[in-house]
Enzyme design. Structure first.
Site, PDB file in Angstrom:
ATOM      1  N   LYS A  55       0.843  -1.204   0.000  1.00 21.16           N
ATOM      2  CA  LYS A  55       0.000   0.000   0.000  1.00 21.16           C
ATOM      3  C   LYS A  55       0.876   1.251   0.000  1.00 21.16           C
ATOM      4  CE  LYS A  55      -3.876  -2.339   2.170  1.00 21.16           C
ATOM      5  NZ  LYS A  55      -4.550  -2.727   3.408  1.00 21.16           N
ATOM      6  N   GLN A  99      -4.207  -1.217   9.543  1.00 21.53           N
ATOM      7  CA  GLN A  99      -4.249  -2.571   8.991  1.00 21.53           C
ATOM      8  C   GLN A  99      -4.874  -3.543   9.994  1.00 21.53           C
ATOM      9  OE1 GLN A  99      -3.228  -3.405   5.758  1.00 21.53           O
ATOM     10  NE2 GLN A  99      -4.180  -5.369   6.259  1.00 21.53           N
ATOM     11  N   ASP A 122     -10.564   3.601   4.334  1.00 21.60           N
ATOM     12  CA  ASP A 122     -11.056   2.216   4.273  1.00 21.60           C
ATOM     13  C   ASP A 122     -12.583   2.184   4.192  1.00 21.60           C
ATOM     14  OD1 ASP A 122      -9.343   0.073   4.061  1.00 21.60           O
ATOM     15  OD2 ASP A 122      -8.808   0.041   6.178  1.00 21.60           O
TER      16      ASP A 122
END
Ligand code: NDP
Length: 294
Positions: A55, A99, A122
């Site tokens: 990422k 994460q 997200d």
């Protein structure tokens, strides 16, 4: 019947990343604004480390600023929340991604809800989830957005198609259902209590498998000619004892029945990261008070 067309998620993701990179370059040139993403990793989970590295690398490749925060496995919830507070206030940061999974001593939900919804790239915050349901502009979860893009790439128009989703998690199944409704699909959501799952999945013009069950969806579960999107990422051992990745769909069988299908790897996975970059760009534009491009 000819084999299903394989939907190339890698190529589609590359196009999307290139599009984002062009927009980032323009944003820098015209507005002096560099979108920044903060990626937070807690602990040593090997898969999570790879995801975080990818990422961050792809954000930089798209011209963004990337700030990686690696915290020890014994980090307390209070410490992590204090970091989120700092990132919420940091003007260089437009997207915050924590994460998952987090170590047991930290409640993931408390952390997600502490992220400024404007920086929630997200798309897991309750504010963004709510906006998605009532049809307001929102940062939508990356994997479901990627799934819809892949289905549109294969089919063009989704309106009126019967979409069957296997899985109802907050991060994939439920937001995906909302996005498919927005596309005017007729929708069925299945889960672990669904009766005669194979008969239900066989109704789908679009079948999206997000159950986390290796190769569960067999050829006979698929409507002939259907578009099959395989979200599953499962690590299994092959006959020689080597670890390999498989999806939730039995790919070899599905290939003989479906009209189009995403491979694992190389399908939904790359689109998820590309959509994360797209969300970060959108967050940066929104925070700066600029219109979205699309
Ligand atoms: P969860 O475990 O949170 O949810 C799984 C869902 O599938 C649940 O709703 C569960 O039902 C349902 N389910 C489980 N087993 C069955 C079964 N035998 N029959 C019918 N339904 C079943 O998983 P996630 O949503 O987080 O992830 C799903 C998969 O997608 C995983 O393989 C994950 O690795 C992958 N993934 C891939 C991403 C990518 O970028 N490609 C991103 C995110 C996830 P119930 O609610 O009743 O328990």
């Amino acid at each position: 019947m000819a084999d299903a067309k394989i939907i190339d998620g890698k190529a589609l993701a590359q196009d999307l990343r290139a599009q984002v990179a062009r927009s980032v370059a323009e944003l820098k040139q015209r507005h002096g604004l560099t979108p920044g993403i903060a990626v937070v990793l807690v602990g040593e989970d090997p898969a999570s480390r790879i995801y975080v590295r990818n990422k961050a690398k792809q954000a930089v490749a798209a011209g963004m600023a990337s700030f990686v925060h690696k915290l020890g496995a014994d980090t307390t919830q209070a410490d992590l929340l204090a970091l989120i507070d700092r990132l919420n206030a940091d003007k260089q940061v437009h997207g915050i991604l924590v994460q998952l999974p987090l170590p047991d001593q930290i409640a993931a939900d408390a952390v997600i809800q502490a992220i400024d919804p404007a920086k929630d790239v997200d798309g897991f915050h309750a504010i963004n989830t709510g906006k998605l349901i009532i049809g307001l502009p929102a940062l939508a979860p990356c994997t479901p957005v990627g799934c819809v893009m892949l289905a549109k790439h294969a089919l063009g128009e989704l309106s009126g198609a019967h979409a069957v989703v296997v899985g109802r998690s907050n991060i994939v199944g439920k937001p995906l259902a909302q996005l498919l409704l927005r596309e005017n699909c007729t929708l069925t959501i299945c889960h672990s209590r669904t009766r005669d799952l194979a008969a239900v999945t066989a109704l789908g013009d679009i079948l999206i498998a997000a159950a986390g069950q290796p190769e569960m969806v067999k050829g006979g579960w698929i409507k002939p000619g259907a578009c099959v999107i395989d979200v599953g990422i499962n690590r299994v051992e092959d006959a020689a004892g080597n670890t390999k990745l498989v999806g939730d769909v039995d790919f070899a069988q599905a290939l003989k029945v479906a009209g189009s299908i995403t491979p694992v790897p190389g399908g939904v996975g790359p689109m998820t990261i590309a959509c994360l970059l797209r969300n970060t760009l959108r967050a940066a534009r929104a925070i700066a008070g600029l219109e979205q491009e699309q």
